[in-house]
Design an enzyme around this catalytic site. Structure first.
Site, PDB file in Angstrom:
ATOM      1  N   PHE A  59       5.712  71.664 -11.096  1.00  0.00           N
ATOM      2  CA  PHE A  59       4.839  70.828 -10.228  1.00  0.00           C
ATOM      3  C   PHE A  59       4.796  69.260 -10.408  1.00  0.00           C
ATOM      4  O   PHE A  59       3.667  68.796  -9.929  1.00  0.00           O
ATOM      5  CB  PHE A  59       3.255  71.370 -10.749  1.00  0.00           C
ATOM      6  CG  PHE A  59       3.341  71.161 -12.511  1.00  0.00           C
ATOM      7  CD1 PHE A  59       2.809  69.916 -12.888  1.00  0.00           C
ATOM      8  CD2 PHE A  59       3.633  72.225 -13.241  1.00  0.00           C
ATOM      9  CE1 PHE A  59       2.708  69.627 -14.197  1.00  0.00           C
ATOM     10  CE2 PHE A  59       3.400  71.931 -14.756  1.00  0.00           C
ATOM     11  CZ  PHE A  59       3.195  70.714 -15.200  1.00  0.00           C
ATOM     12  N   THR A  94      -7.534  73.500 -18.759  1.00  0.00           N
ATOM     13  CA  THR A  94      -6.531  72.869 -17.743  1.00  0.00           C
ATOM     14  C   THR A  94      -6.700  73.388 -16.545  1.00  0.00           C
ATOM     15  O   THR A  94      -6.869  72.683 -15.437  1.00  0.00           O
ATOM     16  CB  THR A  94      -4.797  72.969 -18.522  1.00  0.00           C
ATOM     17  OG1 THR A  94      -4.856  72.230 -19.305  1.00  0.00           O
ATOM     18  CG2 THR A  94      -4.033  72.187 -17.144  1.00  0.00           C
ATOM     19  N   HIS A 123      -8.340  63.630 -16.162  1.00  0.00           N
ATOM     20  CA  HIS A 123      -7.325  63.568 -17.190  1.00  0.00           C
ATOM     21  C   HIS A 123      -7.827  63.021 -18.523  1.00  0.00           C
ATOM     22  O   HIS A 123      -8.560  61.897 -18.438  1.00  0.00           O
ATOM     23  CB  HIS A 123      -6.083  63.038 -16.768  1.00  0.00           C
ATOM     24  CG  HIS A 123      -5.051  62.533 -17.888  1.00  0.00           C
ATOM     25  ND1 HIS A 123      -4.173  63.528 -18.432  1.00  0.00           N
ATOM     26  CD2 HIS A 123      -4.747  61.722 -18.868  1.00  0.00           C
ATOM     27  CE1 HIS A 123      -3.599  62.968 -19.361  1.00  0.00           C
ATOM     28  NE2 HIS A 123      -3.964  61.865 -19.747  1.00  0.00           N
TER      29      HIS A 123
HETATM   30  P1  CMP Z   1      -3.373  66.366 -16.907  1.00  0.00           P
HETATM   31  O1  CMP Z   1      -4.267  66.466 -17.984  1.00  0.00           O
HETATM   32  O2  CMP Z   1      -3.462  65.229 -15.993  1.00  0.00           O
HETATM   33  O3  CMP Z   1      -1.881  66.677 -17.319  1.00  0.00           O
HETATM   34  C1  CMP Z   1      -0.805  67.092 -16.482  1.00  0.00           C
HETATM   35  C2  CMP Z   1      -1.465  67.605 -15.378  1.00  0.00           C
HETATM   36  O4  CMP Z   1      -0.527  68.271 -14.528  1.00  0.00           O
HETATM   37  C3  CMP Z   1      -2.434  68.409 -15.376  1.00  0.00           C
HETATM   38  O5  CMP Z   1      -3.681  67.648 -15.741  1.00  0.00           O
HETATM   39  C4  CMP Z   1      -2.558  69.233 -13.907  1.00  0.00           C
HETATM   40  O6  CMP Z   1      -3.367  68.054 -13.096  1.00  0.00           O
HETATM   41  C5  CMP Z   1      -1.098  69.298 -13.672  1.00  0.00           C
HETATM   42  N1  CMP Z   1      -0.702  70.603 -14.105  1.00  0.00           N
HETATM   43  C6  CMP Z   1      -0.581  71.137 -15.278  1.00  0.00           C
HETATM   44  N2  CMP Z   1      -0.163  72.290 -14.963  1.00  0.00           N
HETATM   45  C7  CMP Z   1      -0.006  72.571 -13.675  1.00  0.00           C
HETATM   46  C8  CMP Z   1       0.527  73.803 -13.102  1.00  0.00           C
HETATM   47  N3  CMP Z   1       1.120  74.555 -13.472  1.00  0.00           N
HETATM   48  N4  CMP Z   1       0.571  73.380 -11.730  1.00  0.00           N
HETATM   49  C9  CMP Z   1       0.187  72.396 -11.136  1.00  0.00           C
HETATM   50  N5  CMP Z   1      -0.182  71.388 -11.796  1.00  0.00           N
HETATM   51  C10 CMP Z   1      -0.166  71.357 -13.101  1.00  0.00           C
END
Ligand code: CMP
Length: 146
Positions: free
Chosen positions: A68, A102, A126
């Site tokens: 991703f 998440t 975030h």
């Molecule tokens: P954030 O807390 O900003 O940290 C990493 C980011 O990656 C998370 O929030 C999501 O926006 C993104 N993310 C994490 N896991 C996935 C996934 N499986 N598919 C798509 N985006 C993801």
């Protein structure tokens, strides 16, 4: 003589909190900031900006190579974000609790992602996941912050 340090002073932390492009686009900024304010956290820095490649690369370095990663960067660059720093007792864990799981589809009602998140790739906010992450993330956006 050393001044006595209260327990809450000892646990005062700073955390990095970003309202992502979808939060800004959807007009959710004030609603979301209110949640942290209601939890007695204090905002110590705030800036609206469009994240540049150096900043996103540094922020998401641990996700490089994941399936991703490219879409995450496209999303983060897709419009202005609001980057903020909050201070308070146990701020890192408290903000993570307010954010919720998440994946917004797993996030409990009453949490920011539970109430406003649409999908894992449009998850509104975030927040730093540890004190060490906060110490790394804050200077990416606020290099001169005391
Ligand atoms: P954030 O807390 O900003 O940290 C990493 C980011 O990656 C998370 O929030 C999501 O926006 C993104 N993310 C994490 N896991 C996935 C996934 N499986 N598919 C798509 N985006 C993801």
């Amino acid at each position: 003589m050393d001044r006595e340090v209260s327990q809450s002073e000892e646990m005062t932390e700073r955390t990095f909190f970003m309202l992502k492009p979808d939060a800004v686009r959807r007009g959710l900024v004030e609603h979301i900031l209110q949640r942290l304010d209601d939890a007695s956290l204090r905002m110590v820095a705030k800036q609206q900006l469009v994240v540049n490649k150096a900043q996103s690369g540094a922020l998401y370095t641990e996700h490089e190579g994941k399936p991703f990663y490219d879409s995450l960067l496209t999303y983060i660059h897709s419009g202005p974000v609001l980057v903020t720093v909050w201070e308070g007792s146990g701020a890192v864990a408290l903000v993570r609790k307010l954010i919720g799981a998440t994946n917004p589809t797993d996030a409990a009602p009453g949490t920011i992602r539970g109430d406003f998140g649409l999908a894992i790739d449009e998850d509104v906010v975030h927040g730093s996941d540890s004190v060490q992450s906060a110490e790394r993330e804050i200077p990416i956006f606020f290099p001169g912050l005391d």
